[in-house]
Scaffold this active site. Structure first.
Site, mmCIF file in Angstrom:
data_model
loop_
_atom_site.group_PDB
_atom_site.id
_atom_site.type_symbol
_atom_site.label_atom_id
_atom_site.label_comp_id
_atom_site.label_asym_id
_atom_site.label_seq_id
_atom_site.Cartn_x
_atom_site.Cartn_y
_atom_site.Cartn_z
ATOM 1 N N TYR A 1 0.661 9.040 -8.514
ATOM 2 C CA TYR A 1 -0.590 8.404 -8.945
ATOM 3 C C TYR A 1 -1.596 8.453 -7.787
ATOM 4 O O TYR A 1 -1.211 8.457 -6.612
ATOM 5 C CB TYR A 1 -0.332 6.938 -9.343
ATOM 6 N N GLU B 1 -2.963 -3.146 -3.100
ATOM 7 C CA GLU B 1 -3.219 -3.423 -4.520
ATOM 8 C C GLU B 1 -1.962 -3.276 -5.360
ATOM 9 O O GLU B 1 -1.167 -2.364 -5.134
ATOM 10 C CB GLU B 1 -4.291 -2.432 -4.966
ATOM 11 N N TRP C 1 4.580 3.434 -14.153
ATOM 12 C CA TRP C 1 3.698 4.483 -13.651
ATOM 13 C C TRP C 1 2.594 3.892 -12.811
ATOM 14 O O TRP C 1 2.080 2.873 -12.949
ATOM 15 C CB TRP C 1 3.082 5.316 -14.784
ATOM 16 N N HIS D 1 -12.547 6.721 -3.187
ATOM 17 C CA HIS D 1 -11.152 7.159 -3.224
ATOM 18 C C HIS D 1 -10.931 8.397 -2.397
ATOM 19 O O HIS D 1 -11.313 9.490 -2.820
ATOM 20 C CB HIS D 1 -10.780 7.545 -4.643
ATOM 21 N N ASP E 1 -3.480 1.457 -2.839
ATOM 22 C CA ASP E 1 -2.976 1.010 -4.141
ATOM 23 C C ASP E 1 -1.486 1.331 -4.240
ATOM 24 O O ASP E 1 -1.089 2.501 -4.123
ATOM 25 C CB ASP E 1 -3.754 1.752 -5.243
ATOM 26 N N HIS F 1 0.196 0.509 -6.960
ATOM 27 C CA HIS F 1 0.310 0.852 -8.389
ATOM 28 C C HIS F 1 1.616 0.363 -9.024
ATOM 29 O O HIS F 1 2.309 1.120 -9.719
ATOM 30 C CB HIS F 1 0.140 2.369 -8.575
HETATM 31 C C1 GCO Z 1 -7.275 2.126 -9.751
HETATM 32 C C2 GCO Z 1 -6.302 2.346 -10.822
HETATM 33 C C3 GCO Z 1 -6.562 3.446 -11.766
HETATM 34 C C4 GCO Z 1 -5.607 3.424 -12.944
HETATM 35 C C5 GCO Z 1 -6.316 3.897 -14.149
HETATM 36 C C6 GCO Z 1 -5.466 3.849 -15.382
HETATM 37 O O1 GCO Z 1 -6.953 1.354 -8.872
HETATM 38 O O2 GCO Z 1 -8.342 2.700 -9.819
HETATM 39 O O3 GCO Z 1 -4.998 2.080 -10.469
HETATM 40 O O4 GCO Z 1 -6.713 4.702 -11.195
HETATM 41 O O5 GCO Z 1 -4.477 4.177 -12.708
HETATM 42 O O6 GCO Z 1 -7.469 3.117 -14.326
HETATM 43 O O7 GCO Z 1 -6.207 4.193 -16.497
HETATM 44 MG MG MG Z 2 -5.151 0.370 -9.154
#
Ligand code: GCO
Ligand code: MG
Length: 403
Positions: free
Chosen positions: A160, A237, A403, A123, A211, A213
Site C-alpha cells: 500500500y 497513522e 489491506w 505523498h 501510514d 495502514h
Molecule cells: C491515506 C489512505 C488511502 C487509502 C485509500 C483507500 O492515508 O491516504 O490510507 O490511500 O488507502 O483512501 O481508498
Molecule cells: Mg491512510
C-alpha cells in the site's frame, strides 16, 4: 424558504470513480456533495437514489441540522460507511446551497478563518528508500512543509502507499481485487532506515509522516513507534485496526510517537474512547465518510477539549468536492492539525473545476460562495463508471490480512 425541488446522483469516472449528489432549490440554486466510497461506489449511489432522494423533495434546504437528524435518526438503522457517506453528500450540498444564497464561502458560515491557510502533506513514495527520498526532495522543492514517506518493502512485491505512477497514486486499479503478500517482520525492518535516511537528506525542518495502514498489532506498533521516535515523526497513522479502541492503550504505553487514526471511521462513536482517553493525537475522519460537515464539527469539538487536532483524510478517492469541504472546515476549525493532499489528475480537475489552491505547502479554499467547486455534467457524462476494487492482502502463508 429554499425548497428542494430536485436531487440527482451523478456517477463519473475521469480516471477513477466519483459519486456526486446534486440538489436544486425552487429558486434555482444548486449545491453538490461528494458521495464517493472507494470500491463500493454504487451502494451509496443506490442508497441515495432509492432511499434518500424521495425524502428530500419539498424540504427546506436551509434546515441542515434538521435534515441531518432526519436522515440519521429517521432511518432507524444507524451508522455505517454507506449510510454516512450518503448523509454526508446531502449535508455538503446543503451547506453549498446556504453559502451560495448568503454569497459567502463556506468557511465564513463556519465562523470565519482561524488561520491563513491549511498546512497539507504530500505523498512521497518509491520502490526503495532512494527513490522515496528523491521523491520527497521533489516535494520539499515545491514548498511542502510536511511529507508522508512510504517505501517498497524489500522482499515484498507490492505494498500500500507505493504508486505505480510517479505523481498519482490510485490503489483501486483492477476490475477485481488484486492480491498482494504481506510480512510485518519485513516491513518493520524497513521503516527505521527510511526515516534515518530521510532526516539525513531532508533535514529537520520538515514534518515527516508515515501510514501503517492497519498492518501492525498494538505491540508491534509500540515497537515501531519506539524505533522511529528519534526521527521525530509528525504522526504514525492507522497503527492497528481500530475497531477495538482500547488497543491503543498498549501502543501509548510504549511510545511517544504521535498517533493519527480514523480515515475509515464514520461516526463520532468510532472515535469516542480514543478521544476521551487521549489515545490519539490526530483524528483522520473527513467530510464524506464522516457524516458531512455537520457531524465532523461535533467530532472536532469533542477532540478539541482533549487537545486532539484534525488531520483529515485527503486521498484521491475523495472527490474535489470533499477536498473543498475539508479545506473550508480546516480553515475555520479551531483545532486544525494538518490536511492530507494527494493531487487529483488533470482529467479529474477538468470535471470538477474548483476555487481551492496550493501555495508554499498550504492550501486555501478560495472565496467563491459555498464550496467553490462545480461539476461539469457534460464532461462527467463522457466518463462512464468502471468497476474498480481496492486490493486485498494475505500473509505469506495465505492467511487473509488487513489491506
Ligand atoms: C491515506 C489512505 C488511502 C487509502 C485509500 C483507500 O492515508 O491516504 O490510507 O490511500 O488507502 O483512501 O481508498
Ligand atoms: Mg491512510
Amino acid at each position: 424558504m429554499a425548497r428542494i425541488v430536485s436531487a440527482r446522483v451523478i456517477v463519473t469516472c475521469p480516471g477513477r470513480n466519483f459519486v456526486t449528489l446534486k440538489i436544486e432549490t425552487s429558486d434555482g440554486v444548486a449545491g453538490i456533495g461528494d458521495a464517493t466510497l472507494n470500491g463500493r461506489e454504487l451502494a451509496v449511489a443506490a442508497y441515495l437514489r432509492e432511499h434518500v432522494i424521495p425524502l428530500l423533495i419539498g424540504r427546506d434546504a436551509h434546515r441542515i441540522e434538521d435534515v441531518w437528524n432526519y436522515l440519521y435518526k429517521g432511518a432507524y438503522w444507524r451508522r455505517g460507511p454507506v449510510t454516512m457517506s450518503a448523509i454526508a453528500a446531502v449535508d455538503m450540498a446543503l451547506w453549498d446551497i446556504k453559502g451560495k444564497i448568503a454569497g459567502l464561502p463556506l468557511y465564513q458560515l463556519l465562523g470565519g478563518a482561524c488561520r491563513e491557510g491549511c498546512m497539507v502533506y504530500g505523498h512521497a513514495n518509491g520502490k526503495d528508500i532512494e527513490e522515496t527520498i528523491d521523491n520527497a526532495l521533489h516535494y520539499q522543492e515545491q514548498g511542502y512543509k510536511a511529507i508522508r514517506l512510504q517505501s517498497g518493502v524489500p522482499g515484498l512485491a507490492a505494498t500500500y502507499g507505493v504508486s505505480k505512477d510517479k505523481y498519482f497514486y490510485e490503489p483501486a486499479d483492477a476490475a477485481l481485487p488484486t492480491e498482494s503478500l504481506w510480512s510485518t517482520e519485513k516491513y518493520l525492518r524497513s521503516v527505521p532506515p527510511l526515516f534515518e535516511k530521510a532526516r539525513e537528506a531532508l533535514g529537520w525542518d520538515v514534518h515527516l509522516l508515515h501510514d501503517i495502514h492497519h498492518r501492525c498489532t498494538p505491540i508491534e506498533a509500540g515497537r515501531l513507534g519506539k524505533d522511529l521516535e528519534q526521527y521525530r515523526p509528525f504522526w504514525l497513522e492507522d497503527a492497528t485496526p481500530a475497531e477495538n479502541q482500547s488497543a491503543f492503550r498498549l501502543i501509548r504505553q510504549h511510545t511517544t510517537a504521535p498517533l493519527a487514526v480514523g480515515e475509515v471511521f464514520n461516526t463520532i462513536w468510532d472515535a469516542k474512547q480514543l478521544i476521551e482517553e487521549q489515545l490519539i493525537d490526530y483524528i483522520r475522519m473527513t467530510v464524506v465518510h464522516g457524516g458531512g460537515i455537520t457531524h465532523l464539527r461535533r467530532v472536532a469539538s469533542l477532540a478539541e477539549i482533549y487537545q486532539i487536532r484534525t488531520g483529515c483524510h485527503g486521498a484521491t478517492d475523495l472527490s474535489p468536492i470533499c477536498m473543498a469541504a475539508a479545506l473550508h472546515f480546516g480553515l475555520a476549525v479551531p483545532n486544525f492539525g494538518i490536511q492530507e493532499y494527494m493531487r487529483h489528475t488533470a482529467e479529474t480537475d477538468a470535471v470538477f473545476p474548483h476555487a481551492y489552491s496550493f501555495a508554499e505547502g498550504m492550501m486555501h479554499p478560495g472565496e467563491a460562495p459555498g464550496l467553490g467547486v462545480e461539476l461539469d455534467e457534460e464532461l462527467a457524462a463522457k466518463h462512464e463508471y468502471k468497476p474498480a476494487y481496492l486490493p486485498v492482502a494475505r500473509l505469506e502463508d495465505g492467511t487473509m490480512f488487513s489491506w
